[in-house]
Design a protein around this motif. Structure first.
Motif, PDB file in Angstrom:
ATOM      1  N   UNK A   1      -3.106   8.005  -4.272  1.00 20.01           N
ATOM      2  CA  UNK A   1      -3.845   6.538  -4.359  1.00 20.01           C
ATOM      3  C   UNK A   1      -3.275   5.475  -5.137  1.00 20.01           C
ATOM      4  N   UNK A   2      -2.411   5.738  -6.352  1.00 23.89           N
ATOM      5  CA  UNK A   2      -2.044   4.434  -6.997  1.00 23.89           C
ATOM      6  C   UNK A   2      -0.527   4.284  -6.430  1.00 23.89           C
ATOM      7  N   UNK A   3      -0.094   4.927  -5.312  1.00 23.70           N
ATOM      8  CA  UNK A   3       1.266   4.572  -4.726  1.00 23.70           C
ATOM      9  C   UNK A   3       1.326   3.286  -3.915  1.00 23.70           C
ATOM     10  N   UNK A   4       2.053   2.550  -3.916  1.00 23.58           N
ATOM     11  CA  UNK A   4       1.946   1.416  -3.103  1.00 23.58           C
ATOM     12  C   UNK A   4       2.182   1.429  -1.461  1.00 23.58           C
ATOM     13  N   UNK A   5       3.150   2.725  -1.173  1.00 21.37           N
ATOM     14  CA  UNK A   5       3.137   3.140   0.205  1.00 21.37           C
ATOM     15  C   UNK A   5       1.724   3.657   0.790  1.00 21.37           C
ATOM     16  N   UNK A   6       1.059   4.343  -0.166  1.00 17.75           N
ATOM     17  CA  UNK A   6      -0.439   4.981   0.422  1.00 17.75           C
ATOM     18  C   UNK A   6      -1.293   3.721   0.496  1.00 17.75           C
ATOM     19  N   UNK A   7      -1.220   2.526  -0.284  1.00 18.75           N
ATOM     20  CA  UNK A   7      -2.101   1.352  -0.048  1.00 18.75           C
ATOM     21  C   UNK A   7      -1.642   0.758   1.467  1.00 18.75           C
ATOM     22  N   UNK A   8      -0.299   0.645   1.372  1.00 17.92           N
ATOM     23  CA  UNK A   8       0.012   0.080   2.708  1.00 17.92           C
ATOM     24  C   UNK A   8      -0.130   0.809   4.060  1.00 17.92           C
ATOM     25  N   UNK A   9      -0.106   2.211   3.669  1.00 15.36           N
ATOM     26  CA  UNK A   9      -0.611   3.132   4.813  1.00 15.36           C
ATOM     27  C   UNK A   9      -2.230   2.973   5.204  1.00 15.36           C
ATOM     28  N   UNK A  10      -3.052   2.766   4.149  1.00 17.85           N
ATOM     29  CA  UNK A  10      -4.347   2.756   4.365  1.00 17.85           C
ATOM     30  C   UNK A  10      -4.602   1.644   5.142  1.00 17.85           C
ATOM     31  N   UNK A  11      -3.870   0.352   4.738  1.00 18.99           N
ATOM     32  CA  UNK A  11      -4.070  -0.943   5.293  1.00 18.99           C
ATOM     33  C   UNK A  11      -4.040  -0.820   6.733  1.00 18.99           C
ATOM     34  N   UNK A  12      -2.740  -0.319   7.051  1.00 21.79           N
ATOM     35  CA  UNK A  12      -2.354   0.158   8.454  1.00 21.79           C
ATOM     36  C   UNK A  12      -3.311   0.698   9.303  1.00 21.79           C
ATOM     37  N   UNK A  13      -3.993   1.802   8.842  1.00 23.16           N
ATOM     38  CA  UNK A  13      -4.858   2.615   9.425  1.00 23.16           C
ATOM     39  C   UNK A  13      -6.383   1.776   9.662  1.00 23.16           C
ATOM     40  N   UNK A  14      -6.482   1.121   8.592  1.00 25.75           N
ATOM     41  CA  UNK A  14      -7.910   0.016   8.527  1.00 25.75           C
ATOM     42  C   UNK A  14      -7.712  -0.870   9.718  1.00 25.75           C
ATOM     43  N   UNK A  15      -6.524  -1.416   9.603  1.00 32.27           N
ATOM     44  CA  UNK A  15      -6.319  -2.528  10.880  1.00 32.27           C
ATOM     45  C   UNK A  15      -6.371  -1.538  12.426  1.00 32.27           C
ATOM     46  N   UNK A  16      -5.758  -0.610  12.397  1.00 26.27           N
ATOM     47  CA  UNK A  16      -5.818   0.136  13.569  1.00 26.27           C
ATOM     48  C   UNK A  16      -7.473   0.398  13.907  1.00 26.27           C
TER      49      UNK A  16
ATOM     50  N   UNK B   1      -2.840   8.874  10.994  1.00 24.34           N
ATOM     51  CA  UNK B   1      -3.244   9.094   9.530  1.00 24.34           C
ATOM     52  C   UNK B   1      -2.425  10.387   9.111  1.00 24.34           C
ATOM     53  N   UNK B   2      -2.077  11.133   9.657  1.00 24.87           N
ATOM     54  CA  UNK B   2      -1.369  12.536   9.347  1.00 24.87           C
ATOM     55  C   UNK B   2       0.376  11.979   9.088  1.00 24.87           C
ATOM     56  N   UNK B   3       0.736  11.050  10.283  1.00 23.21           N
ATOM     57  CA  UNK B   3       1.990  10.776  10.463  1.00 23.21           C
ATOM     58  C   UNK B   3       2.286   9.701   9.081  1.00 23.21           C
ATOM     59  N   UNK B   4       1.505   9.055   8.661  1.00 26.25           N
ATOM     60  CA  UNK B   4       1.387   8.182   7.757  1.00 26.25           C
ATOM     61  C   UNK B   4       1.575   8.752   6.067  1.00 26.25           C
ATOM     62  N   UNK B   5       0.513   9.729   6.147  1.00 29.42           N
ATOM     63  CA  UNK B   5       0.328  10.424   4.689  1.00 29.42           C
ATOM     64  C   UNK B   5       1.300  11.435   4.614  1.00 29.42           C
ATOM     65  N   UNK B   6       1.798  12.069   5.389  1.00 21.57           N
ATOM     66  CA  UNK B   6       2.600  13.129   5.191  1.00 21.57           C
ATOM     67  C   UNK B   6       3.670  12.810   4.329  1.00 21.57           C
ATOM     68  N   UNK B   7       4.537  12.001   4.630  1.00 21.47           N
ATOM     69  CA  UNK B   7       5.856  11.366   3.693  1.00 21.47           C
ATOM     70  C   UNK B   7       5.597  11.038   2.103  1.00 21.47           C
ATOM     71  N   UNK B   8       4.240  10.534   2.098  1.00 15.20           N
ATOM     72  CA  UNK B   8       3.706  10.117   1.007  1.00 15.20           C
ATOM     73  C   UNK B   8       3.393  10.938   0.068  1.00 15.20           C
ATOM     74  N   UNK B   9       2.635  12.266   0.707  1.00 16.47           N
ATOM     75  CA  UNK B   9       2.356  13.348  -0.072  1.00 16.47           C
ATOM     76  C   UNK B   9       3.671  14.237  -0.584  1.00 16.47           C
ATOM     77  N   UNK B  10       4.465  14.252   0.474  1.00 12.69           N
ATOM     78  CA  UNK B  10       5.804  14.760   0.044  1.00 12.69           C
ATOM     79  C   UNK B  10       6.587  13.989  -1.089  1.00 12.69           C
ATOM     80  N   UNK B  11       6.661  12.667  -0.993  1.00 11.47           N
ATOM     81  CA  UNK B  11       7.125  12.064  -1.874  1.00 11.47           C
ATOM     82  C   UNK B  11       6.566  12.128  -3.383  1.00 11.47           C
ATOM     83  N   UNK B  12       5.226  12.124  -3.548  1.00  8.98           N
ATOM     84  CA  UNK B  12       4.476  12.528  -4.756  1.00  8.98           C
ATOM     85  C   UNK B  12       4.962  14.002  -5.181  1.00  8.98           C
ATOM     86  N   UNK B  13       4.899  14.950  -4.152  1.00 10.82           N
ATOM     87  CA  UNK B  13       5.401  16.221  -4.835  1.00 10.82           C
ATOM     88  C   UNK B  13       6.444  16.362  -5.195  1.00 10.82           C
ATOM     89  N   UNK B  14       7.617  15.872  -4.673  1.00 13.51           N
ATOM     90  CA  UNK B  14       8.985  15.789  -5.374  1.00 13.51           C
ATOM     91  C   UNK B  14       8.914  14.858  -6.608  1.00 13.51           C
TER      92      UNK B  14
END
Length: 170
Positions: A37-52, A115-128
């Motif tokens: 949730x602190x990652x900028x890419x997550x915030x961008x993804x959430x904003x995109x999902x909210x817009x959609x 949502x899955x499409x946007x969140x999956x790479x963010x989760x992978x980035x955090x895991x790595x």
């Protein structure tokens, strides 16, 4: 001979201590949800999902308003129309309601896929990132301290699976 025994005892003690130290695993923990949730890419993804989501909501609301206007007009004109025409109009209204519900369900499915499409790479980035930091700091296990999640995020320690299978004769 006495000195040899002392040296042998000292070597045994050192070997025993190093074995005991190796047997201890370093464990760390992290609240992975807070990290994501602190990652900028997550915030961008959430904003995109909210817009959609707002776009879909506006479409559904517009369709509902249009249906309401049509229904009101049909009700005003009902007395001047034939029974057949009123029945056709009622069928039309029912079909429109069904189409709105179908559109709403389709929109929800598309939103979930997005949502899955946007969140999956963010989760992978955090895991790595967690894995990289844990390995650099010498941690063998990292536990997820996210409330309700719990689990191992990284396990570089000794895996007992082969030994357990052998003990079971598998």
């Amino acid at each position: 001979m006495k000195q040899f025994t002392k040296v042998l005892a000292a070597i045994a003690l050192i070997v025993g201590m190093s074995s005991a130290m190796q047997a201890q695993s370093k464990v760390a923990h992290i609240n992975s949800q807070s990290l994501v949730e602190a990652m900028p890419s997550y915030k961008t993804a959430m904003a995109e999902l909210e817009k959609l989501q707002k776009s879909y909501d506006a479409d559904i609301s517009g369709m509902g308003n249009e249906l309401q206007k049509t229904l009101e007009r049909y009700n005003r004109e009902a007395e001047t129309q034939t029974d057949e025409e009123n029945q056709r109009r009622m069928n039309e209204v029912q079909e429109t309601r069904t189409n709105i519900v179908k559109y709403q369900q389709s929109a929800m499915q598309k939103l979930e896929v997005k949502q899955q499409e946007l969140i999956k790479p963010i989760l992978e980035e955090a895991r790595l990132a967690i894995q990289k930091v844990a390995r650099a700091k010498g941690y063998e296990f990292v536990l997820d301290s996210t409330p309700g999640a719990g689990g191992v995020l990284m396990a570089d320690g000794y895996d007992l699976m082969a030994d357990a299978k052998a003990a079971l004769g598998i």
